[in-house]
Design an enzyme around this catalytic site. Sequence first.
Site, PDB file in Angstrom:
ATOM      1  N   VAL A 185      36.856  39.114  49.180  1.00  0.00           N
ATOM      2  CA  VAL A 185      37.020  37.531  48.110  1.00  0.00           C
ATOM      3  C   VAL A 185      35.661  37.518  47.343  1.00  0.00           C
ATOM      4  O   VAL A 185      34.979  37.293  48.438  1.00  0.00           O
ATOM      5  CB  VAL A 185      37.462  36.115  48.997  1.00  0.00           C
ATOM      6  N   CYS A 186      35.789  37.376  46.186  1.00  0.00           N
ATOM      7  CA  CYS A 186      34.503  36.734  45.798  1.00  0.00           C
ATOM      8  C   CYS A 186      33.094  37.535  45.729  1.00  0.00           C
ATOM      9  O   CYS A 186      33.584  39.388  45.712  1.00  0.00           O
ATOM     10  CB  CYS A 186      33.925  35.772  46.242  1.00  0.00           C
TER      11      CYS A 186
END
Length: 319
Positions: free
Chosen positions: A110-111
């Site tokens: 994520v990210c």
Amino acid sequence: MSKIIHVLAFPNVQVLDVTGPLQVFASANDLARQRGLSAPYCVSVIASQSSPIMTSAGLALVGEPLPAIESPCDTLIIAGGWGVYGAAEDHELVDWVRQKAFLSRRVTSVCTGAFLLAATGLLDGRRVATHWTRCEELAFKYPKLKVEANPIFIQQGDVWTSAGVTAGIDLCLALVEEDLGQARALEVARHLVVFLKRPGGQSQFSVTLSLQEGGSRFAELHAWMAEHLTLDLNIATLAMQAGMSERSFVRHYRAETGQTPARAVELIRVETARRQLSDGAASIKRIAQQCGFGCEETMRRSFLRTLAVTPQAYRERFS
């Protein structure tokens, strides 16, 4: 049996990169229990360092120790945040992620969690998404990656990567859809009051948000435009709505948004049409009318100019 989901955190992790995915799976569990079904997921936060794990937002998280490499794991999710750089230099942690990912059904980041996953070598040769402000840095540091700035998330086989922050929610909704089907994923999205369950290939940038990068002077006008797309949104109409003369409106609007009023209207219409093409079964002709294009051919030309794809091709890819 419940699928085991591990969310890997570390000091200075971004809190929403952890809690966003957690809540998606927790909501899927809640909705299943309401039907008298067993929970489809067993989710835990894990870390290589002892609890509490201090996030960059100042909220402390309680995590479990890293599980044994050979212990069951369906999905390994690697969160992002400023602490990812230190985590990516922790050779023992990188080696653990590499081995655990190999034995898991799928692995995701994520990210900026992509930096830690990239350090394992598992992203070499793959298309990769991360926060748009870190794309150049990720590509420079790991030249074997094919970093893309636009997508919300990217799936390549059993490896998934997402763009920044809330895009982790989009990614996990896609994981739920893969596991439980589209209807259940949409139910979770509605439960979370998510405005739109966005396909991964859609842009991570909102048109109306981009138009307001220079300031919020025309924020109310943009909201009004989005609600009145069937009107003739010409210069005179927009200037009157903004309470300005036509000449002053055109000059100030372009200086603040970087777009002409006509181009902004087109972009908002295209973005609205994209959502309708993805979410509904309305005909392309009807969508063209509802979004103010007037006819299919006008919408087709706008899509080609803006997205380099026709409305029909867009629907086939993202619906």
